[in-house]
Write a protein that holds these residues in place. Structure first.
Motif, PDB file in Angstrom:
ATOM      1  N   ALA A  80       0.916   4.181  -2.797  1.00  0.00           N
ATOM      2  CA  ALA A  80       0.764   5.596  -2.434  1.00  0.00           C
ATOM      3  C   ALA A  80       1.930   6.433  -2.960  1.00  0.00           C
ATOM      4  CB  ALA A  80       0.651   5.731  -0.916  1.00  0.00           C
ATOM      5  N   LEU A 119       1.530   6.842  -6.672  1.00  0.00           N
ATOM      6  CA  LEU A 119       0.467   7.807  -6.950  1.00  0.00           C
ATOM      7  C   LEU A 119       0.974   9.233  -6.750  1.00  0.00           C
ATOM      8  CD1 LEU A 119      -2.487   8.348  -7.670  1.00  0.00           C
ATOM      9  CD2 LEU A 119      -3.009   8.168  -5.233  1.00  0.00           C
ATOM     10  N   LEU A 120       1.712   9.458  -5.680  1.00  0.00           N
ATOM     11  CA  LEU A 120       2.279  10.789  -5.440  1.00  0.00           C
ATOM     12  C   LEU A 120       3.268  11.162  -6.538  1.00  0.00           C
ATOM     13  CD1 LEU A 120       2.531  13.288  -3.683  1.00  0.00           C
ATOM     14  CD2 LEU A 120       4.213  12.070  -2.308  1.00  0.00           C
ATOM     15  N   THR A 146       0.834  -1.205   0.000  1.00  0.00           N
ATOM     16  CA  THR A 146       0.000   0.000   0.000  1.00  0.00           C
ATOM     17  C   THR A 146       0.866   1.252   0.000  1.00  0.00           C
ATOM     18  OG1 THR A 146      -1.723  -1.216   1.179  1.00  0.00           O
ATOM     19  CG2 THR A 146      -1.861   1.177   1.222  1.00  0.00           C
ATOM     20  N   ALA A 147       1.966   1.227   0.752  1.00  0.00           N
ATOM     21  CA  ALA A 147       2.895   2.363   0.753  1.00  0.00           C
ATOM     22  C   ALA A 147       3.532   2.537  -0.623  1.00  0.00           C
ATOM     23  CB  ALA A 147       3.965   2.171   1.820  1.00  0.00           C
TER      24      ALA A 147
END
Length: 128
Positions: free
Chosen positions: A58, A61-62, A54-55
């Motif tokens: 994320a 995505l960033l 998940t990290a």
């Protein structure tokens, strides 16, 4: 600065701005492909792998958001035809320098975020 020197500086900054857009586009393709290759991080069975996956998602995505921001045209009316033809060339050069610096700063942050995504991806692989 003479008119010829100013024109040369403007041409050089336009080249740097185009190079920044090319770099951002290539990194955007890389981050997008990595995101597709990642799959669903919630499919992992180990809890630490889910968190790391998940990290990773994320961070990717960033990265993509930063790169989209870098390539998005945001001239704030500084590069209209009237201003380019009738405006002060030094003002045009300053605006172009600021735009190019902003693009490179966003790309630098995106690359740093991509490094973090790679680290989280490695952790995901090691914990599965």
């Amino acid at each position: 600065m003479t008119g010829t020197a100013t024109a040369a500086c403007i041409a050089e900054m336009q080249t740097h701005c185009a190079r920044a857009d090319t770099k951002a586009s290539l990194l955007l393709a890389l981050a997008g492909a990595a995101g597709l290759a990642l799959g669903n991080p919630l499919d992992a069975t180990a809890p630490l792998a889910r968190i790391a996956g998940t990290a990773t998602a994320a961070a990717l995505l960033l990265t993509i958001i930063l790169l989209f921001t870098a390539v998005r045209p945001s001239t704030h009316g500084k590069f209209t035809a009237d201003r380019l033809l009738n405006g002060d060339p030094h003002e045009h050069l300053t605006a172009l320098c600021n735009l190019t610096n902003r693009k490179y700063r966003l790309i630098r942050h995106a690359v740093d975020t991509l490094y973090g995504a790679i680290g989280f991806a490695a952790l995901t692989v090691l914990t599965t």
